[in-house]
Design a protein around this motif. Sequence first.
Motif, short mmCIF file in Angstrom:
data_model
loop_
_atom_site.label_atom_id
_atom_site.label_comp_id
_atom_site.label_asym_id
_atom_site.label_seq_id
_atom_site.Cartn_x
_atom_site.Cartn_y
_atom_site.Cartn_z
N GLY A 203 0.72 -1.28 0.28
CA GLY A 203 0.12 0.13 -0.15
C GLY A 203 0.78 1.66 0.07
O GLY A 203 2.43 1.44 0.13
N SER A 204 0.13 2.36 -0.43
CA SER A 204 0.78 3.52 0.14
C SER A 204 0.74 3.88 1.82
O SER A 204 0.74 3.44 2.41
CB SER A 204 -0.12 4.77 -1.23
N LEU A 205 2.01 5.22 1.82
CA LEU A 205 2.49 5.44 2.52
C LEU A 205 2.50 7.38 2.18
O LEU A 205 2.46 8.39 1.21
CB LEU A 205 3.27 5.64 3.35
N ARG A 206 2.06 7.78 4.15
CA ARG A 206 1.87 9.19 3.71
C ARG A 206 1.71 9.72 5.44
O ARG A 206 2.21 8.59 5.65
CB ARG A 206 0.61 9.74 3.13
N TYR A 207 1.20 10.87 5.54
CA TYR A 207 1.29 11.52 7.17
C TYR A 207 0.37 9.84 7.86
O TYR A 207 -0.45 9.28 7.13
CB TYR A 207 0.59 12.10 6.96
N PRO A 208 0.98 10.46 8.89
CA PRO A 208 1.92 10.73 9.90
C PRO A 208 3.45 9.94 9.33
O PRO A 208 4.77 11.05 9.92
CB PRO A 208 2.07 10.87 11.23
N VAL A 209 3.33 9.37 8.70
CA VAL A 209 4.93 8.60 8.34
C VAL A 209 6.02 10.12 7.75
O VAL A 209 7.14 10.33 7.62
CB VAL A 209 5.28 7.27 7.23
N ASP A 210 5.15 10.15 6.40
CA ASP A 210 5.75 11.96 5.72
C ASP A 210 4.69 12.64 6.36
O ASP A 210 3.87 13.22 6.03
CB ASP A 210 5.32 11.22 4.36
N PRO A 211 5.78 13.19 7.09
CA PRO A 211 5.34 14.59 8.03
C PRO A 211 4.84 15.89 7.07
O PRO A 211 3.89 16.86 7.24
CB PRO A 211 6.64 15.02 8.54
N PHE A 212 4.44 16.13 5.65
CA PHE A 212 4.33 16.56 4.66
C PHE A 212 3.60 16.39 4.15
O PHE A 212 3.53 16.79 3.25
CB PHE A 212 5.36 17.31 4.01
N ASP A 213 2.95 15.34 4.71
CA ASP A 213 1.90 13.81 4.24
C ASP A 213 2.16 14.02 2.43
O ASP A 213 0.92 14.17 2.04
CB ASP A 213 0.62 15.08 3.94
N ARG A 214 2.80 13.90 1.87
CA ARG A 214 2.93 13.17 0.47
C ARG A 214 2.63 11.80 0.23
O ARG A 214 2.48 11.03 1.38
CB ARG A 214 4.61 13.46 -0.12
#
Length: 904
Positions: A203-214
């Motif tokens: 699956g895809s990762l986004r916030y909070p893993v990426d703090p910029f929510d990409r």
Amino acid sequence: MALKCFRVSLTLFCGFWVVVFCDQDGFLSLSCGGARSYVDSAKIAWVSDNTFISTGNTTTVEYVEGTSSSSVPLRFFPESQGRNCYKLPVKNISSVVLVRAQFVYKNYDGRWKPPAFSVSLGTAITSTVNLTNKDPWNEEFIWPVSKDTLPFCVNAIPMGGSPVISSLEVRPLPQGAYQGGMEDFPNKALRTCYRINSGYTNGSLRYPVDPFDRIWDADQSYTPFHVSPGFDILLSFNLSSQKESPPLDVLQTARVLAREDVLHYNLPLQTLGDYYIVLYFAGILPLSASFDILINGDVQQSDFTVSTSKASTLYFTQKGVTSLDIALRSIRFYPQINAFEVYEIINIPSEASSTTVSALQVIEQSTGFDLGWQDDPCFPTPWDHIECEGSVVTSLDLSDINLRSISPTFGDLLDLKILNLHNTSLSGAIQNLGSLQHLEKLNLSFNQLTSFGSDLDSLVNLQVLDLHNNSLQGIVPDSLGELENLHLLNLENNKLQGILPLSLNRESLEVRTSGNLCLSFSTMACNDVSSNPSIETPQVTIVTNRKHTRRSHLLIILGATGGALFALLLTSLLVLLYIKKRKTEATYATSPVIDMRNWNAARIFSYKEIKAATNNFKEVIGRGSFGSVYLGKLSDGKLVAVKVRFDRTQLGADSFINEVHLLSQIRHQNLVCLEGFCHESKQQILVYEYLPGGSLADHLYGPNCQKVSLSWVRRLKISVDAAKGLDYLHNGSDPRIIHRDIKCSNILLDSQMNAKVCDFGLSKQVTQADATHVTTVVKGTAGYLDPEYYSTQQLTEKSDVYSFGVVLLELICGREPLTHSGTPDSFNLVLWAKPYLQAGAFEIVDDSLKGSFDVESMRKAALIAVRSVERDASRRPTIAELLAELKEAYSIQLSYLAALGHSG
Ligand SMILES: *[C@@H]1O[C@H](CO)[C@@H](O)[C@H](O)[C@H]1NC(C)=O
Ligand SMILES: *[C@@H]1O[C@H](CO)[C@@H](O)[C@H](O)[C@H]1NC(C)=O
Ligand SMILES: *[C@@H]1O[C@H](CO)[C@@H](O)[C@H](O)[C@H]1NC(C)=O
Ligand SMILES: *[C@@H]1O[C@H](CO)[C@@H](O)[C@H](O)[C@H]1NC(C)=O
Ligand SMILES: *[C@@H]1O[C@H](CO)[C@@H](O)[C@H](O)[C@H]1NC(C)=O
Ligand SMILES: *[C@@H]1O[C@H](CO)[C@@H](O)[C@H](O)[C@H]1NC(C)=O
Ligand SMILES: *[C@@H]1O[C@H](CO)[C@@H](O)[C@H](O)[C@H]1NC(C)=O
Ligand SMILES: *[C@@H]1O[C@H](CO)[C@@H](O)[C@H](O)[C@H]1NC(C)=O
């Protein structure tokens, strides 16, 4: 990451909101068409979009995905409407933000007709959404911020159906991100095509893993060959040199080729264009990999090494491609890649000049219509009525809109090549166009213009001049012949007469003259003003004297044939001219001695006296469109201001005497007093009392600006004084008088800082006691003009109230009514200040007043100012009400100061 709350104040074109929301370091998440705020499973706070956009309808669709169903709100826009814009607030100017939008149709209207439309950010059209192909559709952009608001618009396209949107997100990105390797592409935006977390499949990762929510998508199906499992080894890297700050979780997996071969990503692209590629490498393996990097077959980097525990980022661009093949060719050990991103490079057109934008806004306001002119006039799509070349406005077509006069603002549209004011109810002289040096086509047909004015001479590039069906009178000026590029001059259906200038008689120029009293090049006569067709036309040539064309001194040469009839005609003509001349002279000679019994104290000065008093017009203390003002000293030592009218602004003798008579009647402590006048030697001179304190404008904006000394209490006192003066004009004098040109430079101060209103030069008396308005040609000063008067030409006292309201806004904000700096939203003081003051948001109060005013006093003044500039005149207060409110505000501030004095 802690949730932080902050307050964003933003001004939209037609309203004002103070929005309070919680964010993740500047996140803005709008649920388009949603009514409620909520926090999603990733702890991101969503809010309704209704304070960020003023158009569109909202609805909700049931959205079934697999086994679960959810309801999705959405906002849709009528197809007929061009631009529909969100104004997104941006916290940090000169940063980079990510803007993400989702578009959902899901047959919300039961018509099974998914729309297609375009999306734009700022001035750039960024993409076309086609929900026929894919629903939902996602778009994501990386945008270099340059202003505190970012317009995000959906734009209907022909036959495309009505645009629809369901969510919109703004995420600040790390400073300086996504600029590496972009030297060839200054000031560009990016549109996301791929962002892949290589070697990761869950699956895809986004916030909070990426703090910029990409959103980092899983690595699937891009390389049908060589699929190898991702590694998942936790190591720590020094990421401080990675401008894009890729999340560690993303770098912890990689796609590694376990054989000595080539690792490929084959990436189809939607459109032919220029692309930006960012590759991330991190040394998560115990051995250093080494490989060549090829894009579309060309080696971009040879023998690139990924060392253990080191992270690096590479940037590439590709011009004019429709697909990408990113290949890593093994040299030593196994090639590897940890993540990559691909963006389409989008050109951002530059904005139109702020002068142009503010001029157009003023023109829009003066039409009294909402022409829908928002943001940039040229991009993403030109405004209605406008055409552009690049970001320059070159054509303006306002035909069939009531303008009534060519306002001075038109003179600011310096790049115009085409101006069409056909059927716009213009009257009087052609004016305010002299600065339009690039003008090629000027269409003023179907108006009530009566004179050519003097501006046309300067339009050196004019090719087409259409003046048909106006009321132009007299002769055609010689100077038109000097417009060398002119090839069509349409003068049909006017009241012109006489011989056309010979310089217009050239092959390259078509002159249309039918439907005039008598107009031609030929030696055929135009016998008389009342040209009687039954009289046989005699052969005469009328040669105009070039130097005095305007005065029409005619030299008449007798032609070959003629006879008694012509002699008779000539004689009567000469007699007529003589009588007329006598009459004018008589007026000059007799007017100063008209009955002086009810002239109050006004004196008649001789020109000699004026010359002596002003020391031969030595010291100029003011200038205006009417002429100049000189300092004078009368024989008794009294200082006076001597106002000398320019020739061309002179009134007819009767009007002048009338005006002087009117002025001499007016005696009030808050009105500048007329001492006398001079009407001699073709001079029209008014002598006023001299006020040593200068004008309010000098104090607010003058060169040796003494703004600091103008405290709030002083400003209130000045406004009370001026309001008293105006109240006298409106209610105390007989006849009632409408000033017509209230502005800061017409409010003068004496040595004790008492204010007096001056310059009744444009004033209008309302003679009948019961008349509610007078209809006039619009006069006044840009920025102070009552928009309703402008559009209806019906002048009432409320027009003065509007102008007075503008003066109050200036006193409160300490800025001029029109400026060309800042953002377009702030060009016009009224439009800018109104929403703030209505909301009691006093951050726009003049800096030099801050901390020294009583809030209640300011609130009173602000509210009455705002009411005074209501577009609808009937909702404005009368000057008497205004005065009462100002007196209260003044006394509140006085007691506030007194209380301060006690405690301190
Ligand atoms: C959209 O709203 C306007 C008024 O706000 C209404 O007149 C119009 O019928 C609505 N359109 C649809 C399709 O609901
Ligand atoms: C805004 O951006 C500047 C760099 O242009 C940066 O130094 C500053 O910290 C940023 N401010 C905020 C509040 O993010
Ligand atoms: C949208 O997609 C459909 C189907 O592919 C196509 O027929 C249509 O022309 C597209 N519309 C636009 C505006 O690109
Ligand atoms: C995939 O992710 C889900 C949560 O998104 C998690 O429950 C699951 O264990 C993961 N599977 C693997 C193989 O990591
Ligand atoms: C990380 O690298 C930068 C230079 O790229 C260096 O200045 C900094 O000291 C390094 N930090 C650590 C913790 O090694
Ligand atoms: C002038 O404009 C008005 C609308 O403002 C319109 O009704 C009229 O037909 C127009 N006349 C011409 C001659 O274009
Ligand atoms: C001026 O504008 C009117 C209305 O748009 C048009 O009919 C006329 O042809 C124009 N004149 C010229 C010379 O283009
Ligand atoms: C234009 O002027 C001519 C002559 O005055 C007149 O006959 C004609 O009706 C006018 N056209 C319009 C549309 O008013």
